[in-house]
Structures are given as C-alpha cells and as structure tokens.
Design an enzyme around this catalytic site. Structure first.
Site, PDB file in Angstrom:
ATOM      1  N   GLU A   1     -11.900 109.186  28.941  1.00 12.20           N
ATOM      2  CA  GLU A   1     -11.174 109.599  30.133  1.00 12.20           C
ATOM      3  C   GLU A   1     -11.318 111.117  30.211  1.00 12.20           C
ATOM      4  OE1 GLU A   1      -6.986 108.633  30.302  1.00 12.20           O
ATOM      5  OE2 GLU A   1      -6.795 109.671  32.222  1.00 12.20           O
TER       6      GLU A   1
ATOM      7  N   ARG B   1      -9.339 103.535  14.325  1.00  8.63           N
ATOM      8  CA  ARG B   1      -9.360 104.928  14.773  1.00  8.63           C
ATOM      9  C   ARG B   1      -9.648 105.823  13.594  1.00  8.63           C
ATOM     10  NH1 ARG B   1      -6.800 106.164  19.615  1.00  8.63           N
ATOM     11  NH2 ARG B   1      -6.586 108.379  19.388  1.00  8.63           N
TER      12      ARG B   1
ATOM     13  N   LYS C   1      -5.574 114.001  22.843  1.00 12.17           N
ATOM     14  CA  LYS C   1      -5.882 114.983  23.878  1.00 12.17           C
ATOM     15  C   LYS C   1      -4.608 115.561  24.482  1.00 12.17           C
ATOM     16  CE  LYS C   1      -8.843 112.120  25.723  1.00 12.17           C
ATOM     17  NZ  LYS C   1      -9.784 111.464  26.628  1.00 12.17           N
TER      18      LYS C   1
HETATM   19  P1  ATP Z   1      -6.590 110.554  23.248  1.00 17.16           P
HETATM   20  O1  ATP Z   1      -5.388 109.842  22.754  1.00 17.16           O
HETATM   21  O2  ATP Z   1      -6.998 111.701  22.437  1.00 17.16           O
HETATM   22  O3  ATP Z   1      -6.514 110.885  24.706  1.00 17.16           O
HETATM   23  P2  ATP Z   1      -8.085 108.348  23.995  1.00 17.16           P
HETATM   24  O4  ATP Z   1      -8.286 107.120  23.215  1.00 17.16           O
HETATM   25  O5  ATP Z   1      -7.128 108.260  25.121  1.00 17.16           O
HETATM   26  O6  ATP Z   1      -7.753 109.503  23.044  1.00 17.16           O
HETATM   27  P3  ATP Z   1     -10.455 108.258  25.495  1.00 17.16           P
HETATM   28  O7  ATP Z   1     -11.092 109.349  26.231  1.00 17.16           O
HETATM   29  O8  ATP Z   1      -9.828 107.171  26.259  1.00 17.16           O
HETATM   30  O9  ATP Z   1      -9.420 108.938  24.536  1.00 17.16           O
HETATM   31  O10 ATP Z   1     -11.424 107.670  24.389  1.00 17.16           O
HETATM   32  C1  ATP Z   1     -12.758 107.336  24.587  1.00 17.16           C
HETATM   33  C2  ATP Z   1     -13.189 106.460  23.463  1.00 17.16           C
HETATM   34  O11 ATP Z   1     -12.993 107.123  22.222  1.00 17.16           O
HETATM   35  C3  ATP Z   1     -12.359 105.197  23.414  1.00 17.16           C
HETATM   36  O12 ATP Z   1     -13.234 104.106  23.227  1.00 17.16           O
HETATM   37  C4  ATP Z   1     -11.463 105.391  22.246  1.00 17.16           C
HETATM   38  O13 ATP Z   1     -11.198 104.160  21.630  1.00 17.16           O
HETATM   39  C5  ATP Z   1     -12.287 106.311  21.337  1.00 17.16           C
HETATM   40  N1  ATP Z   1     -11.417 107.121  20.485  1.00 17.16           N
HETATM   41  C6  ATP Z   1     -10.427 107.937  20.869  1.00 17.16           C
HETATM   42  N2  ATP Z   1      -9.802 108.475  19.800  1.00 17.16           N
HETATM   43  C7  ATP Z   1     -10.443 107.998  18.707  1.00 17.16           C
HETATM   44  C8  ATP Z   1     -10.267 108.167  17.295  1.00 17.16           C
HETATM   45  N3  ATP Z   1      -9.311 108.957  16.792  1.00 17.16           N
HETATM   46  N4  ATP Z   1     -11.094 107.509  16.467  1.00 17.16           N
HETATM   47  C9  ATP Z   1     -12.071 106.721  16.954  1.00 17.16           C
HETATM   48  N5  ATP Z   1     -12.280 106.518  18.260  1.00 17.16           N
HETATM   49  C10 ATP Z   1     -11.485 107.135  19.147  1.00 17.16           C
HETATM   50 MG    MG Z   2      -7.363 106.723  26.478  1.00 14.86          MG
END
Ligand code: ATP
Ligand code: MG
Length: 569
Positions: A47, A272, A282
C-alpha cells in the site's frame, strides 16, 4: 541519486542462492503436480502509504524469488484503495527501494486500475443477493458484529430487495449520500466463528481525492474485497502474504469463488519478519517522521530500506539476511545482531580500507625533519589485491585517536604512553618521549621519536611492539563529520506501549555527531554511498549531507558486535 547507483553496482543476482526449499514452494510443487496451475505468478502488493521497511524486504524476496524459481512472473501492484493515506511520493520510493534491493518486476499495476471491474463485481454480488446496503452506524455495526465467543446479529437492512440495494448502491456511487452514512456489505454469515465472515464491509463512501483517479470516485472498495479481485484480474496464481491475513483467507476464497470464473488465485501466508529494537510499521514510522523524532524516512537509524541504504547497508547484505532467516510459518523475533553480522561480513570483504581519526590528538615526531613528507603505499582492500594500493603521506605532524594515548596507562594498555613504543599502521615504530598540557591539564600534544629502520611497520632487529595505531598526517588529511548511531529504541520491543506511547522507548543516545574528525587525504573524491572500513573503527559510508567543504560519514556498523544481546534473568 548518485549514492544508490554506486551501491547497486555490486549487485550480481544470478550466482546468489535463491530461498532454499520452504513450505510455500512445497505447496506450489504440489499445485503444479496436481495440475491446479500450470504456471506461477506472484505479486508484491504494497500500500503506498509509507516507505518500505526491512519486513518488506522479506516479502519482496519471497514474492520475486518464488516467481523466479518457477520461471514465472512477479508484478508490482500498488494496493491503493485508501486515498486519504496514499501519496505519489510513496509510490516512487517503493519502486526505488525494490530496484535497490536488486529485484525487477514484470509490470506495475495499481488496484485503482481495477476500480471499474471491482465496482462491477459489487453489482454482481448484489444481483446474486449476496450483498446489501447497510445503514447501521459504526457503533451499531460493532455491537451487531458479536465477539469471538459470541455470534453476531443480523443487520435490519440485510434483507433489502436486490432492486433496492442496486438503486442505493448506484446512488452511493453518484454521491447522493454523505460520507459514512451507509456501506455495502457482503451477505455471508453472522454466526461464523470467523469474524471476517460476518457480513464484512466491501464499499464505503469517502470523498477523497485519489492520487491516480482524482475525484472520479466517492466510494472506495475495502482492502479485503479489492485484494483478491486485483489478484484475479492479473492472473496471479499464488498470492503470498503475511500471517495476519490467515483469518482473511476464507473471505478471500469466498469472493474469488463468487465472482471469478476459471482459474482462481490462491493465498498462502508466511511469518512476518520482526526484528528486535526495530519498528516495522509504516504508521508508527510515519509518526516518528512527522513528530521529528528522526530526520526523515531515510534517517539512518530507521528500519526502512532507504534508511538502511543511507546508513551504508549493502543491498546484498540485506538479501543474505533474508536468506538466512528463511521462510517460516510461525512468527518469531529475529535478533538485530544477525542483520548486522550480514552487513559486516559483506563490508569486510568489499569495503575499501582507510584511516580516520574520530577524536584527534596531535602528535609531533620530534626527530622527523620539518617540512619533509614521504609517500607510503598500502592495500586499498587486502581481500581484493587487484584494486592495488592507496597512497598515504607521512610527516612530522600527525594525529592519533585521543583514546590511544594515556599519561598513566592502565593495566593491559598497549597503546601510546610515556616511553612506550607502538607501530603507526603502515609507517614506523614511534616511541613517546613527552607530552604537552594546557592550563586545564588537558593533553594538547604528544611528542614521539621514530625509528627510521622500521619503515613499513616492521623492525629489522626483530623488536616487537604490542600496539598498532591508525593515524593521519597533518599535511594530508581532510576534515570530516562522523555520525555514530546506536539503536533507535532502547526497548527490545519498541511497540511496547505499557510505559505510555511507544516513543517513550526511544533511545536518547541513538545519535552522536563528531564534527572534527580527520580522514586521510585520499578520500577527498568520495561520493555519496561509498563505503569504507576505517581501521579499528568499523564501517562507514558517505552521507548525502556531505558538501564540497565537508564530507559527512555515517557509521554503518562497528567492527565487532556492540549489539550486546540482553540476557534475561
Ligand atoms: P505496515 O503495517 O508497515 O503498513 P503492511 O503489511 O500494511 O505493513 P503493505 O504495504 O500492505 O504493508 O505490505 C505489502 C506486503 O508486505 C504485504 O504482502 C505484507 O504482508 C508484507 N509485509 C509487510 N510487513 C511485513 C513484515 N514485517 N514481514 C514480512 N512481510 C511483510
Ligand atoms: Mg497493509
């Protein structure tokens, strides 16, 4: 972005190992064997609401390496369904970070490209009697939803006719209703033990300008609805994501089964990446930036990819780290020291050597002729003899580290003290014959004599010295600023909010700036991103804050593991 390019040069993708066999690949093997799919297509779906962090490096590696292993494709898709939080700045930074990591997508897509299709899917659901417009307030909705232990209650709007639902949904789209006044919900099962299946919201009214679609829409699909449909639109076969989406998989499958004919994508979850002392959210990183706890998303203390890049972490070291932690099905917390050791190993091999005096103390070699200088040639990098030698200048006036002199040595102190002899790296043996103090008792200058026969750093008479010091010549050094970093948080789990907000866990000593460092003159033409091993100090890289007048270095990592793991009683 000079720095990025210069660091990407050493990225050689093909001779590196891919992620060793893991449960995701086992599942894909089975799918291929059984003919569920005949090809593999993945995607990385960020995102665009912030910069990528080290956790994303894991997801990126899994998505791209999995596609590569099966000769398939991996696309970059921006899941941009939440216009109030998303920005073009983030889109650009995400692309830059993925490239820096060494991966290349096949195509770039945006969920917003599919808004028409997703809208049509919603209409289709309504026509099938499987979606309804609901006017419960958010509070009521929460109350009706039930809990893990208790089933939910059906909305009084649940049994609206298909015609009424279609009419209302069109009018929602046409902007006839205020924001938040109604939503479209899937009609699934209010008694499901899985809360995600209790008539989830799939569309909401939100007047917000989207960074791509502008003001075309005043209704936006929810992530859980848009995500499987976007995967399907792109012909993704394996939709790999983190474990928190495991409970959403039944909903993913439900949408796909209701709305997609033919081959359907399949979701597989992995753990994760959590790193101790690091924040990988983020939203929380954004707060650190907005409230100026750090200098920006690329502050070298941040666990963002741009922060790590600026700090001097090589992309290859980040990839090695992801390789080492592997792909597991269970969440765990990884020790930051592992990441640092990957960085150190990489830089030990690759970084050019140099000498830098961080806290200078003047030394005069009393028996070295005034005005004389001589050149000394030493290895640029002993691991890469092909790089040849670098030039040092030796002269009567030099600088050493303040720590490397003691008026009255403590036990086992082998550096410089009165009457002791040490080696100046690559140069000569010198012996301390005196020192000067100012009126406050501070040592301002150390006097030594040198032994002419020890040029190069060895004595022909076999005499040994126990200490070897780094130094720079007063006649051939330049001023530099060096920024020393410690971990940004003092708490192993920085998200811990038991002491108030997580910002109470910030380490007040995470940055120390040394403004009057002296580095060897040969470093005057460095460029942003260049990394060096400063002898006896650690690894450093040139920061983008450097100017023509002053080079600024970040300490990437110390030579030894200073990241002492706290042992619990
Ligand atoms: P945040 O909580 O930092 O916003 P998010 O999961 O909302 O993280 P996205 O941009 O939606 O961030 O994530 C894109 C991809 O990265 C998704 O498939 C998510 O599962 C993966 N991802 C995000 N954080 C991690 C992590 N700590 N370890 C492994 N994969 C991750
Ligand atoms: Mg997300």
């Amino acid at each position: 972005m000079k720095g990025v390019e210069s660091m990407s040069e050493e990225i050689l993708r093909n001779d590196e190992p891919t992620l060793a066999g893991n449960f995701i690949h086992d599942a894909i093997d089975k799918d291929l064997e059984e003919g569920v799919y005949s090809r593999v297509q993945t995607r990385f779906p960020p995102e665009p609401n912030g910069y990528l962090h080290i956790g994303h490096a894991k997801a990126i590696t899994i998505d791209f390496e999995t596609a590569k292993k099966y000769g398939g494709t991996c696309n970059l898709r921006f899941d941009d369904t939440n216009p109030t939080k998303e920005e073009v700045e983030y889109v650009d930074s995400i692309m830059e970070d993925i490239k820096w990591l060494g991966f290349q997508w096949n195509n770039v897509y945006y969920a917003s490209d599919y808004f028409d299709f997703i809208f049509e899917c919603a209409v289709k659901l309504i026509k099938k009697g499987k979606a309804f417009v609901c006017e419960l307030t958010p509070e009521q909705m929460r109350e009706y939803r039930g809990t893990l232990k208790q089933g939910g209650k059906e909305s009084p709007y649940r049994n609206r006719s298909i015609e009424e639902n279609l009419d209302l949904f069109m009018r929602m789209k046409n902007g006839e209703f205020p924001d938040g006044s109604m939503v479209l919900r899937a009609k699934i099962d209010m008694s499901s033990p899985n809360l995600n299946m209790r008539d989830p919201i799939i569309y909401r009214i939100m007047r917000a300008t989207h960074h791509r679609t502008g003001d075309k829409w005043c209704i936006y699909p929810m992530y859980d609805f848009a995500h499987p449909l976007s995967d399907a639109c792109e012909n993704v076969t394996h939709s790999l994501c983190t474990l928190e989406f495991e409970d959403h998989r039944p909903l993913y499958d439900w949408f796909v089964n209701e709305l997609i004919d033919g081959e359907k994508p399949r979701q597989i979850e992995f753990a994760r990446l959590n790193l101790n002392y690091c924040l990988t959210s983020k939203r929380k990183c954004l707060k650190l930036v907005n409230d100026s706890y750090v200098s920006g998303w690329d502050d070298p203390r941040m666990a963002t990819l741009c922060g790590m890049r600026r700090r001097g972490y090589p992309a290859a070291a980040v990839r090695t780290f992801v390789e080492k932690i592997g792909v597991a099905k269970a969440n765990s917390v990884i020790d930051y020291a592992l990441l640092e050791s990957c960085v150190r190993d990489n830089l030990n091999f690759n970084a050019e050597r140099a000498m830098a005096v961080l806290r200078p103390l003047k030394v005069v070699i009393d028996n070295y002729p005034e005005g004389k200088t001589e050149e000394i040639f030493v290895d640029i990098n002993p691991n890469k003899p092909e790089l040849g030698k670098r030039r040092l200048v030796f002269s009567r006036n030099i600088y050493i580290e303040q720590d490397d002199f003691m008026e009255e040595p403590i036990k086992k102190y082998f550096r410089l003290f009165p009457n002791n002899e040490v080696r100046l790296k690559g140069a000569y043996f010198v012996k301390c014959v005196g020192f000067d103090k100012d009126e406050n008792g501070n040592i301002t200058c150390v006097h030594c004599t040198y032994d002419e026969t020890t040029k190069g750093g060895d004595s022909p008479d076999g005499r040994k010295v126990k200490g070897t010091l780094h130094w720079v010549s007063a006649d051939d050094c330049i001023k530099a600023e060096v920024r020393l970093y410690d971990r940004l948080f003092s708490n192993e789990n920085p998200s811990d909010e038991s002491g108030g907000e997580y910002t109470v866990n910030l380490n007040p000593n995470s940055l120390e700036v040394l403004e009057n460092c002296l580095i060897e003159g040969g470093l005057k033409d460095t460029k942003v991103g260049d990394t060096f091993q400063f002898l006896r100090q650690g690894y450093f890289c040139v920061d983008k804050d450097s100017t023509d007048d002053k080079i600024v270095f970040n300490r990437t990592v110390a030579l030894k593991d200073s990241f002492v793991k706290q042992t619990k009683a």
